[in-house]
Write an enzyme that holds these catalytic residues in place. Structure first.
Site, PDB file in Angstrom:
ATOM      1  N   ASN A 132      55.838  73.183  60.948  1.00 57.97           N
ATOM      2  CA  ASN A 132      55.508  72.067  61.834  1.00 57.97           C
ATOM      3  C   ASN A 132      56.595  70.993  61.912  1.00 57.97           C
ATOM      4  O   ASN A 132      56.704  70.301  62.917  1.00 57.97           O
ATOM      5  CB  ASN A 132      54.157  71.448  61.452  1.00 57.97           C
ATOM      6  N   LYS A 155      62.185  79.957  51.301  1.00 54.68           N
ATOM      7  CA  LYS A 155      61.481  80.882  52.189  1.00 54.68           C
ATOM      8  C   LYS A 155      60.856  80.017  53.277  1.00 54.68           C
ATOM      9  O   LYS A 155      59.873  79.324  53.043  1.00 54.68           O
ATOM     10  CB  LYS A 155      60.417  81.666  51.411  1.00 54.68           C
ATOM     11  N   HIS A 156      61.443  80.037  54.468  1.00 56.69           N
ATOM     12  CA  HIS A 156      60.921  79.221  55.560  1.00 56.69           C
ATOM     13  C   HIS A 156      59.813  79.998  56.282  1.00 56.69           C
ATOM     14  O   HIS A 156      59.618  81.193  56.075  1.00 56.69           O
ATOM     15  CB  HIS A 156      62.043  78.854  56.534  1.00 56.69           C
ATOM     16  N   SER A 208      49.422  75.536  53.873  1.00 54.82           N
ATOM     17  CA  SER A 208      47.966  75.537  53.922  1.00 54.82           C
ATOM     18  C   SER A 208      47.353  75.571  52.527  1.00 54.82           C
ATOM     19  O   SER A 208      48.004  75.949  51.549  1.00 54.82           O
ATOM     20  CB  SER A 208      47.472  76.743  54.715  1.00 54.82           C
ATOM     21  N   GLU A 229      52.182  70.451  48.511  1.00 57.26           N
ATOM     22  CA  GLU A 229      51.813  69.493  49.560  1.00 57.26           C
ATOM     23  C   GLU A 229      51.052  70.297  50.593  1.00 57.26           C
ATOM     24  O   GLU A 229      51.632  71.061  51.355  1.00 57.26           O
ATOM     25  CB  GLU A 229      53.062  68.836  50.137  1.00 57.26           C
ATOM     26  N   CYS A 263      50.064  67.379  58.654  1.00 58.74           N
ATOM     27  CA  CYS A 263      49.108  67.231  57.559  1.00 58.74           C
ATOM     28  C   CYS A 263      48.658  65.796  57.418  1.00 58.74           C
ATOM     29  O   CYS A 263      47.534  65.534  56.981  1.00 58.74           O
ATOM     30  CB  CYS A 263      49.720  67.752  56.256  1.00 58.74           C
TER      31      CYS A 263
END
Length: 456
Positions: A132, A155-156, A208, A229, A263
């Site tokens: 995001n 790791k994107h 998530s 987070e 978030c």
């Protein structure tokens, strides 16, 4: 198996990339472990900070193409993407100035002749990053982690591989040694063995709640430090003495920037009963008049697409189920009839605790409005969630607002301001929003060994 990059605004295919095999992953992790000793022990903090200043310069030099790439891969409004790149550059400048202070030995009082804390890097740290904010989230993790003397493997998210590779190139242009920042083209299923690799000393995940549970379980089984987070369902508390025009402007921005895919976006608007109907009417008018879908590269567009079609469908299912259970659909509640993954800005009222819109995170352009009978009731509603990331309180009585802000159970509370992240302010949550802190002094110390030295 390949990693796909799609344009959310058109549905067009951008590119695809082959995932790494096990041998490549193993060699990359091994090389990172060997590089760490040199980076941590032979490159002084002063030089790391110089590289950091250069990193910020490169970001500003390349801000337009980087912003275009963000818009192309995840659909963010171009003007918001430019601001994201600028924010990353500000982060670099902040830590370039503050890192020596934050990592300096800290004297302690004790019975010895001298005692102090010293902050030493842990080693190779894995970052599992979301889509995001494709640049900001990565830089928020990588900049303090690397500056503290660690190596960052990242790791994107699978839908922003070009952004991931562009970040690696920015570090390269800034003069960082090859491998100090390293993107790994791996899938979610390939993350667990990387965490379990003995070279990896810690892991940070932004994403998530389900992903956080999985990563935390693996890291915990290996007794490795973990920072999470996760999601949020931030309260936006509106008291009876507010200036409604100011509040509505904050509500539109706080909920719908980045198409609501944040978030820390305001998700639950808790309004004093006396002002509830007034707020809903003005909020509806503002949403319908100000948020216009279109090409995210166009400066006049104010509503971006959602990042993926499957995410839009999940959000719509939450909305429709809530409506079926009795929620009132004030506006929106459908996918727009145009190419791309555009969802109409949505407002729900009459929401009860049994509905998805009440207890689940709504990760997209959907606002839930709740009614509070008094300030104490508003606090109770704000805390009636498993999440605890951020929140805001709006009113003219500063003392009352501050009291409510202190009583909201979250990692941060803002008064008469939307919730936002800032390099100078520690960032993170409690409960299902995760644990650990990023940014500020606390963020750069997360992946260090806070070591006590006692001299008698």
């Amino acid at each position: 198996m390949a990693m796909q990059s799609m344009n959310p605004a058109t549905g067009a295919h951008n590119a695809e990339f082959d995932l790494w095999d096990e041998a490549t992953i193993e060699q990359t992790v091994t090389d990172a472990g060997m590089l760490w000793t040199q980076w941590a022990k032979e490159v002084p903090l002063e030089h790391r900070c110089q590289l950091l200043k250069r990193l910020g310069d490169v970001l500003l030099d390349d801000r337009e193409p980087l912003a275009e790439l963000i818009t192309l891969e995840m659909g963010k409004l171009y003007k918001e993407a430019l601001a994201e790149v600028d924010k990353c550059a500000q982060l670099c400048d902040y830590y370039a100035e503050k890192a020596p202070e934050f990592l300096a030995d800290e004297p302690l009082e004790s019975g010895g002749s001298r005692s102090y804390l010293t902050y030493k890097p842990l080693g190779v740290v894995l970052g599992v990053m979301p889509w995001n904010f494709p640049l900001w989230q990565v830089f928020r993790f990588a900049v303090p982690t690397i500056t503290a003397g660690n190596i960052a493997l990242v790791k994107h998210a699978s839908n922003v591989p070009q952004c991931a590779l562009a970040i690696e190139e920015v570090f390269r242009k800034a003069g960082y040694p090859e491998g100090v920042y390293q993107h790994m083209l791996i899938s979610a299923s390939q993350v667990e063995p990387v965490i379990r690799n003995k070279v990896i000393k810690a892991v940070s995940l932004t994403g998530s709640e389900p992903a956080g549970r999985k990563v935390a379980a693996v890291a915990g089984s290996e007794l490795k430090k973990c920072v999470l987070e996760l999601g949020g369902s931030d309260a936006f508390v509106i008291l009876d003495d507010v200036d409604m025009a100011t509040v509505v402007a904050g509500a539109v921005k706080g909920r719908f920037q980045n198409c609501g895919q944040s978030c820390i976006a305001a998700k639950r608007f808790i309004v004093d009963a006396y002002r509830h109907d007034e707020f809903v009417a003005q909020f509806k008018e503002a949403v319908e008049s100000q948020l216009q879908a279109g090409d995210p590269m166009d400066a006049d567009t104010t509503l971006a697409p959602m990042a993926r079609q499957d995410l839009l469908e999940e959000l719509d299912a939450q909305v429709q189920k809530s409506v079926q259970m009795g929620a009132t659909l004030v506006t929106g509640g459908y996918q727009l009839d145009c190419p791309g993954s555009y969802y109409a800005p949505t407002i729900l009222t009459d929401v009860t605790s049994a509905m998805p819109a009440y207890h689940e995170e709504m990760f997209g352009p959907v606002a839930t409005v709740l009614k509070a009978s008094e300030p104490a009731h508003a606090v109770g509603l704000a805390n009636a969630t498993d999440f605890g990331l951020g929140g805001s309180v709006w009113g003219k009585d500063a003392a009352t607002c501050e009291t409510i802000a202190r009583n909201i159970e979250s990692g941060a509370s803002y008064v008469n301001s939307i919730t936002f992240s800032d390099p100078r302010l520690p960032f993170g949550g409690i409960r299902h929003s995760g644990y650990g802190r990023e940014l500020s002094r606390e963020g750069i110390r997360e992946f260090t060994n806070i070591k006590t030295i006692y001299i008698h």
